[in-house]
Design a protein around this motif. Sequence first.
Motif, PDB file in Angstrom:
ATOM      1  N   ASP A  16       0.746  -1.168  -0.011  1.00 34.79           N
ATOM      2  CA  ASP A  16       0.075  -0.034  -0.143  1.00 34.79           C
ATOM      3  C   ASP A  16       0.769   1.062  -0.087  1.00 34.79           C
ATOM      4  O   ASP A  16       1.779   1.642   1.062  1.00 34.79           O
ATOM      5  CB  ASP A  16      -0.908  -0.006   1.357  1.00 34.79           C
ATOM      6  CG  ASP A  16      -1.910   1.129   1.174  1.00 34.79           C
ATOM      7  OD1 ASP A  16      -1.730   2.046   0.798  1.00 34.79           O
ATOM      8  OD2 ASP A  16      -3.169   0.683   1.714  1.00 34.79           O
ATOM      9  N   LYS A  53      -7.004   5.886  -3.457  1.00 31.89           N
ATOM     10  CA  LYS A  53      -7.816   6.388  -2.104  1.00 31.89           C
ATOM     11  C   LYS A  53      -9.360   6.804  -2.414  1.00 31.89           C
ATOM     12  O   LYS A  53     -10.275   6.931  -1.781  1.00 31.89           O
ATOM     13  CB  LYS A  53      -7.271   7.174  -1.180  1.00 31.89           C
ATOM     14  CG  LYS A  53      -5.888   6.688  -0.338  1.00 31.89           C
ATOM     15  CD  LYS A  53      -5.130   7.510   0.217  1.00 31.89           C
ATOM     16  CE  LYS A  53      -5.505   8.261   1.557  1.00 31.89           C
ATOM     17  NZ  LYS A  53      -5.080   7.817   2.620  1.00 31.89           N
ATOM     18  N   TYR A  62     -10.101   0.207  -1.236  1.00 30.08           N
ATOM     19  CA  TYR A  62     -11.048   0.057   0.087  1.00 30.08           C
ATOM     20  C   TYR A  62     -11.725  -1.523   0.017  1.00 30.08           C
ATOM     21  O   TYR A  62     -11.654  -2.190   0.832  1.00 30.08           O
ATOM     22  CB  TYR A  62     -11.583   0.935   0.583  1.00 30.08           C
ATOM     23  CG  TYR A  62     -10.844   2.244   0.736  1.00 30.08           C
ATOM     24  CD1 TYR A  62      -9.967   2.019   1.935  1.00 30.08           C
ATOM     25  CD2 TYR A  62     -10.978   3.316  -0.029  1.00 30.08           C
ATOM     26  CE1 TYR A  62      -9.199   3.158   2.213  1.00 30.08           C
ATOM     27  CE2 TYR A  62      -9.992   4.372   0.523  1.00 30.08           C
ATOM     28  CZ  TYR A  62      -9.112   4.211   1.474  1.00 30.08           C
ATOM     29  OH  TYR A  62      -8.319   5.296   1.931  1.00 30.08           O
ATOM     30  N   GLU A  69      -4.672  -7.152  10.329  1.00 30.83           N
ATOM     31  CA  GLU A  69      -5.457  -7.879  11.439  1.00 30.83           C
ATOM     32  C   GLU A  69      -5.835  -9.154  10.959  1.00 30.83           C
ATOM     33  O   GLU A  69      -5.667 -10.447  11.559  1.00 30.83           O
ATOM     34  CB  GLU A  69      -6.264  -7.083  12.291  1.00 30.83           C
ATOM     35  CG  GLU A  69      -5.955  -5.814  13.004  1.00 30.83           C
ATOM     36  CD  GLU A  69      -5.950  -4.573  11.965  1.00 30.83           C
ATOM     37  OE1 GLU A  69      -5.875  -4.514  10.802  1.00 30.83           O
ATOM     38  OE2 GLU A  69      -6.728  -3.609  12.448  1.00 30.83           O
TER      39      GLU A  69
HETATM   40  N1  LIG Z   1      -7.052  -1.594  11.479  1.00 30.69           N
HETATM   41  C1  LIG Z   1      -6.503  -1.181   9.944  1.00 30.69           C
HETATM   42  C2  LIG Z   1      -6.950  -0.228   9.181  1.00 30.69           C
HETATM   43  C3  LIG Z   1      -6.533   0.054   7.769  1.00 30.69           C
HETATM   44  N2  LIG Z   1      -5.634  -0.805   7.458  1.00 30.69           N
HETATM   45  C4  LIG Z   1      -5.270  -0.839   6.173  1.00 30.69           C
HETATM   46  C5  LIG Z   1      -6.205  -0.827   5.010  1.00 30.69           C
HETATM   47  C6  LIG Z   1      -5.523  -0.065   3.870  1.00 30.69           C
HETATM   48  O1  LIG Z   1      -4.683  -0.713   2.987  1.00 30.69           O
HETATM   49  C7  LIG Z   1      -4.981   1.162   4.756  1.00 30.69           C
HETATM   50  C8  LIG Z   1      -5.898   2.448   4.963  1.00 30.69           C
HETATM   51  O2  LIG Z   1      -5.574   3.083   4.102  1.00 30.69           O
HETATM   52  P1  LIG Z   1      -5.496   4.706   4.306  1.00 30.69           P
HETATM   53  O3  LIG Z   1      -7.161   5.168   3.920  1.00 30.69           O
HETATM   54  O4  LIG Z   1      -5.087   5.035   5.540  1.00 30.69           O
HETATM   55  O5  LIG Z   1      -4.647   5.122   3.138  1.00 30.69           O
HETATM   56  O6  LIG Z   1      -4.730   0.472   6.064  1.00 30.69           O
HETATM   57  C9  LIG Z   1      -5.492  -2.183   8.208  1.00 30.69           C
HETATM   58  O7  LIG Z   1      -4.505  -2.887   7.652  1.00 30.69           O
HETATM   59  N3  LIG Z   1      -5.688  -2.157   9.450  1.00 30.69           N
END
Ligand SMILES: Nc1ccn([C@H]2C[C@H](O)[C@@H](COP(=O)(O)O)O2)c(=O)n1
Length: 338
Positions: A16, A53, A62, A69
């Motif tokens: 990412d 995004k 998304y 996790e």
């Molecule tokens: N608890 C989480 C929250 C988000 N993620 C990941 C999902 C996306 O790849 C990224 C979030 O993207 P953003 O909108 O901050 O650029 O993080 C996760 O793995 N665990």
Amino acid sequence: MSPFFMSYLVANRSKDPSTQVGACIVNQRKRIVGQGYNGMPRGCSDDEFPWKKVGPDLETKYFYVCHAEMNAIFNKNCDDISNCTIYTILFPCNQCTKTIIQSGISEVVYMCDKNKDKVEAIASMKMLDACNVRYRQLRPSWAGLNIDFKQGLCEIVKIGQSKSIPQPTTQQIDNTKKRQNCLPWDAYFLAISILVAKRSKCPEEQLGACIVNEEKRIVGQGYNGMPQNSRNVFPWRTDSKNILENKILYECHAELNAILNANLQVKGCKLYTITFPCNECAKAIIQSGIKEVIHLKKAEDKDTYVAAQIMFNAAKVTFRQHTPKDEMLYVDFSQIEL
Ligand SMILES: Nc1ccn([C@H]2C[C@H](O)[C@@H](COP(=O)(O)O)O2)c(=O)n1
């Protein structure tokens, strides 16, 4: 070594481009039983699926990306992770929370709650509360980790001290394409071995190893130490004339511990280790069915290593030294704004 350090190192594999998250699951014996980072589902190409995004839902990341996790849970190396703790950089969303609860995890430790006002986080808290899963925030009191591949050492960098560490040049992020500078697999598993070594109590040399299966899942990790439950009765010294007063007869090597700590089959796996295995560990490696050994440091010219090589050749266990492209890796804990 806090499992948080491991979560940050694991996050380094994420493609990412904007947010790299890592998570790791620890059992009641303080063993890491699952690790994961955010990424596309297996088989969904990082080059073809979108990383954007913003845009129409089906054209952003998304809908597709699996959270760290969730991946840590699906990468677990044992059947039962009930009563384990999950360490994650970001507070879990509602979808991951369902998976956490259903798998029996009893505690969530997170570092950043930047999404706490979003409905997903509010729903997560409601479910965690209802199901008696504890959660707590851990505020970092460190700035990062400095992994030195040349020495096979890892330094925990304090806040403030990080300014003196040369940082990698930051390029403008293109968040429409996968991240380019993640650690390649061999360097990543050697970095994990270096971090695991940080747990060793040996004052002289801290060594680590990890075992990886065909699916790139870590099935076991170990560091050099005295037999478990030995309550500090054994010596660490190496200079006594009485050999019974030296560590050599008692110490369990990192490679042996990684094999014995493995929760999944090690047959056919690769073993990553900082130093070349001694003849005793070579026997354990061969007998357990490990097929390849990747070592960071050059094998010293001593009989124990020559014997190990003779046995590996006879048993068709391949071995190779791997030197990561960059000598140093700085894992920056401030990559995600708290
Ligand atoms: N608890 C989480 C929250 C988000 N993620 C990941 C999902 C996306 O790849 C990224 C979030 O993207 P953003 O909108 O901050 O650029 O993080 C996760 O793995 N665990």
